[in-house]
Design a protein around this motif. Structure first.
Motif, mmCIF file in Angstrom:
data_model
loop_
_atom_site.group_PDB
_atom_site.id
_atom_site.type_symbol
_atom_site.label_atom_id
_atom_site.label_comp_id
_atom_site.label_asym_id
_atom_site.label_seq_id
_atom_site.Cartn_x
_atom_site.Cartn_y
_atom_site.Cartn_z
ATOM 1 N N ASP A 14 0.773 -0.999 -0.028
ATOM 2 C CA ASP A 14 0.090 0.003 0.014
ATOM 3 C C ASP A 14 0.840 1.356 -0.188
ATOM 4 O OD1 ASP A 14 0.895 0.506 2.649
ATOM 5 O OD2 ASP A 14 -0.991 -0.096 3.448
ATOM 6 N N PRO A 15 0.445 2.605 -0.173
ATOM 7 C CA PRO A 15 1.252 3.645 -0.272
ATOM 8 C C PRO A 15 2.012 3.824 0.995
ATOM 9 C CG PRO A 15 -0.881 4.092 -0.992
ATOM 10 C CD PRO A 15 -1.030 2.950 -0.416
ATOM 11 N N ARG A 16 1.595 3.238 2.118
ATOM 12 C CA ARG A 16 2.546 3.401 3.366
ATOM 13 C C ARG A 16 3.895 2.643 3.427
ATOM 14 N NH1 ARG A 16 -2.615 2.943 5.450
ATOM 15 N NH2 ARG A 16 -3.550 4.733 6.646
ATOM 16 N N GLY A 17 3.516 1.743 2.308
ATOM 17 C CA GLY A 17 4.822 0.669 2.337
ATOM 18 C C GLY A 17 4.514 -0.562 2.916
ATOM 19 N N THR A 18 3.331 -0.676 3.688
ATOM 20 C CA THR A 18 2.720 -1.691 4.123
ATOM 21 C C THR A 18 2.570 -2.887 3.491
ATOM 22 O OG1 THR A 18 2.106 -0.466 6.207
ATOM 23 C CG2 THR A 18 1.201 -2.661 5.979
ATOM 24 N N MET A 29 5.283 -4.985 -10.330
ATOM 25 C CA MET A 29 6.223 -5.699 -9.307
ATOM 26 C C MET A 29 7.266 -5.077 -8.947
ATOM 27 S SD MET A 29 7.614 -9.824 -9.741
ATOM 28 C CE MET A 29 9.516 -8.943 -10.636
ATOM 29 N N GLY A 30 7.465 -5.528 -7.448
ATOM 30 C CA GLY A 30 8.726 -4.863 -6.859
ATOM 31 C C GLY A 30 9.572 -5.673 -6.231
ATOM 32 N N ASN A 31 10.722 -5.136 -5.563
ATOM 33 C CA ASN A 31 11.618 -6.066 -4.710
ATOM 34 C C ASN A 31 12.525 -5.202 -3.746
ATOM 35 O OD1 ASN A 31 13.761 -7.705 -4.250
ATOM 36 N ND2 ASN A 31 14.954 -7.402 -6.354
ATOM 37 N N ARG A 32 12.617 -5.862 -2.902
ATOM 38 C CA ARG A 32 13.434 -5.150 -1.523
ATOM 39 C C ARG A 32 14.180 -6.349 -1.235
ATOM 40 N NH1 ARG A 32 8.377 -2.879 2.331
ATOM 41 N NH2 ARG A 32 7.181 -1.778 0.570
ATOM 42 N N GLY A 33 14.714 -7.345 -1.988
ATOM 43 C CA GLY A 33 15.398 -8.586 -1.483
ATOM 44 C C GLY A 33 14.596 -9.824 -0.953
ATOM 45 N N ARG A 34 15.093 -10.634 -0.488
ATOM 46 C CA ARG A 34 14.340 -11.778 0.058
ATOM 47 C C ARG A 34 13.959 -11.539 1.381
ATOM 48 N NH1 ARG A 34 16.054 -16.356 3.122
ATOM 49 N NH2 ARG A 34 18.457 -15.751 2.708
ATOM 50 N N ILE A 35 12.522 -11.411 1.625
ATOM 51 C CA ILE A 35 12.259 -11.068 2.928
ATOM 52 C C ILE A 35 11.057 -11.988 3.505
ATOM 53 C CG2 ILE A 35 12.586 -8.634 2.645
ATOM 54 C CD1 ILE A 35 9.503 -8.196 1.806
ATOM 55 N N LYS A 49 18.614 -1.742 0.454
ATOM 56 C CA LYS A 49 18.165 -0.344 0.423
ATOM 57 C C LYS A 49 17.902 0.107 -0.996
ATOM 58 C CE LYS A 49 21.219 1.467 4.239
ATOM 59 N NZ LYS A 49 22.205 2.357 4.555
ATOM 60 N N ALA A 50 18.038 -0.481 -1.954
ATOM 61 C CA ALA A 50 17.382 -0.400 -3.297
ATOM 62 C C ALA A 50 16.115 -1.037 -3.368
ATOM 63 C CB ALA A 50 18.460 -0.977 -4.142
ATOM 64 N N TRP A 51 14.957 -0.341 -3.183
ATOM 65 C CA TRP A 51 13.726 -0.689 -3.451
ATOM 66 C C TRP A 51 13.255 -0.494 -4.811
ATOM 67 C CZ3 TRP A 51 10.207 0.206 1.404
ATOM 68 C CH2 TRP A 51 11.035 -0.201 2.610
ATOM 69 N N ILE A 52 13.066 -1.548 -5.755
ATOM 70 C CA ILE A 52 12.752 -1.136 -7.316
ATOM 71 C C ILE A 52 11.397 -1.328 -7.618
ATOM 72 C CG2 ILE A 52 15.026 -1.237 -7.544
ATOM 73 C CD1 ILE A 52 14.732 -4.232 -8.877
ATOM 74 N N THR A 53 11.054 -0.956 -8.524
ATOM 75 C CA THR A 53 9.610 -1.350 -9.365
ATOM 76 C C THR A 53 10.037 -1.772 -10.748
ATOM 77 O OG1 THR A 53 8.743 0.395 -8.021
ATOM 78 C CG2 THR A 53 7.388 -0.483 -10.011
ATOM 79 N N CYS A 54 9.467 -3.040 -10.836
ATOM 80 C CA CYS A 54 9.687 -3.759 -12.069
ATOM 81 C C CYS A 54 8.220 -3.745 -12.855
ATOM 82 C CB CYS A 54 10.478 -5.059 -11.911
ATOM 83 S SG CYS A 54 11.871 -4.927 -10.901
ATOM 84 N N LEU A 55 8.536 -4.299 -14.387
ATOM 85 C CA LEU A 55 7.563 -4.784 -15.055
ATOM 86 C C LEU A 55 7.050 -6.094 -14.757
ATOM 87 C CD1 LEU A 55 9.098 -3.763 -18.626
ATOM 88 C CD2 LEU A 55 7.332 -2.445 -17.315
ATOM 89 N N LEU A 56 5.773 -6.402 -14.937
ATOM 90 C CA LEU A 56 5.320 -7.866 -14.710
ATOM 91 C C LEU A 56 5.820 -8.867 -15.537
ATOM 92 C CD1 LEU A 56 1.422 -7.212 -13.999
ATOM 93 C CD2 LEU A 56 3.231 -7.394 -12.643
ATOM 94 N N ALA A 57 6.479 -8.390 -16.667
ATOM 95 C CA ALA A 57 6.707 -9.319 -17.819
ATOM 96 C C ALA A 57 7.886 -8.676 -18.595
ATOM 97 C CB ALA A 57 5.564 -9.841 -18.810
ATOM 98 N N PHE A 58 8.944 -9.458 -18.687
ATOM 99 C CA PHE A 58 10.290 -9.144 -19.158
ATOM 100 C C PHE A 58 11.146 -10.211 -19.925
ATOM 101 C CE2 PHE A 58 14.891 -7.729 -18.505
ATOM 102 C CZ PHE A 58 14.894 -6.439 -19.479
ATOM 103 N N LYS A 59 11.166 -10.134 -20.983
ATOM 104 C CA LYS A 59 11.981 -11.131 -21.896
ATOM 105 C C LYS A 59 11.452 -12.739 -21.647
ATOM 106 C CE LYS A 59 16.007 -8.426 -22.266
ATOM 107 N NZ LYS A 59 17.618 -8.106 -22.086
ATOM 108 N N ALA A 80 2.535 5.428 -9.003
ATOM 109 C CA ALA A 80 2.266 6.469 -7.840
ATOM 110 C C ALA A 80 2.249 5.573 -6.689
ATOM 111 C CB ALA A 80 1.043 7.008 -8.151
ATOM 112 N N THR A 81 1.434 4.437 -6.661
ATOM 113 C CA THR A 81 1.526 3.658 -5.097
ATOM 114 C C THR A 81 3.104 3.315 -4.632
ATOM 115 O OG1 THR A 81 -0.597 3.112 -5.526
ATOM 116 C CG2 THR A 81 0.775 1.743 -3.893
ATOM 117 N N ALA A 82 3.626 2.829 -5.764
ATOM 118 C CA ALA A 82 5.243 2.235 -5.710
ATOM 119 C C ALA A 82 6.089 3.434 -5.167
ATOM 120 C CB ALA A 82 5.629 1.580 -6.760
ATOM 121 N N PHE A 83 5.847 4.633 -5.630
ATOM 122 C CA PHE A 83 6.717 5.503 -5.398
ATOM 123 C C PHE A 83 6.404 6.129 -3.946
ATOM 124 C CE2 PHE A 83 7.542 7.039 -9.909
ATOM 125 C CZ PHE A 83 9.077 6.842 -9.885
ATOM 126 N N ALA A 84 5.219 6.126 -3.554
ATOM 127 C CA ALA A 84 4.667 6.494 -2.275
ATOM 128 C C ALA A 84 5.250 5.628 -1.079
ATOM 129 C CB ALA A 84 3.295 6.483 -1.986
#
Length: 219
Positions: A14-18, A29-35, A49-59, A80-84
């Protein structure tokens, strides 16, 4: 990139990062490492520390969600949610968006003393300081509503709302809902990290869910 036919897991953001559980499908899709652990349960809020936002489909890549010893796949309603939540575009699968984001981030945050040669790791350090406290609590700050660009998120009655076209729309995992909140001149609580808001003001336009666009058209 990923198999979306998995059972419901705590992997929507969610926009709080929860991290929440919902049957609603994400558009990024996003990634913060293995959690997650071997039971596919969340055991920490981040590893990198690198929190990223990815495509749902890639190659044509496909992944089993929350596979053992692999990074945890997270999903967002829109960019916008991912950035928040404190994520930024992936360098590999979203190269153009990544370069555009870095360009506008640098343009909007000249006070940091960075330039185009600055490693993204330095920007990630800034984002990490802005997204959560040392105790793991979501960072927020106060700002006058009139100073906020489209794409920023604020808290209204303890709920996340998207700012766009001078109005606000309430967030839900399925899309945006119209609100009776009328923005004034008061200071509001901002969820989107400060430096990302500055990147928006400098020219980066995040993708927003189509439900918000429908409400704007109907006004």
């Amino acid at each position: 990139m990923t198999n979306l036919e998995e059972k419901m897991l705590q992997n929507r953001v969610d926009p709080r990062g929860t991290l929440i559980v919902t049957p609603a499908r994400g558009h990024w899709m996003g990634n913060r490492g293995r959690i997650h652990d071997e039971k596919k349960e969340i055991v920490r809020s981040f590893r990198l520390k690198a929190w990223i936002t990815c495509l749902l489909a890639f190659k044509g890549r496909r992944r089993a969600v929350m596979a053992p010893n692999r990074y945890t796949e997270l999903f967002f309603l829109d960019e916008a949610t991912a950035f928040a939540a404190g994520h930024r575009p992936c360098f590999e699968c979203r190269r153009n968006d990544y370069e555009r984001f870095k360009l506008f981030w640098l343009k909007g945050n000249t006070d940091k003393g960075f330039d185009e040669r600055t490693s993204i790791k330095e920007i990630d350090k800034v984002l990490h300081e802005e997204r959560i406290t040392k105790d793991g609590v979501k960072q927020t700050y106060k700002e006058q509503f009139k100073n906020l660009p489209d794409g920023a998120f604020i808290l209204v009655r303890e709920q996340p709302f998207l700012v766009t076209d001078g109005s606000v729309f309430e967030w839900s995992p399925y899309g945006y809902k119209e609100s009776d909140f009328i923005p004034g001149q008061e200071r509001v609580t901002v969820l989107t990290p400060r430096s990302i808001v500055k990147a928006f003001k400098a020219g980066y336009r995040p993708q927003v869910h189509e439900s918000c666009l429908v409400h704007i058209t109907d006004q």
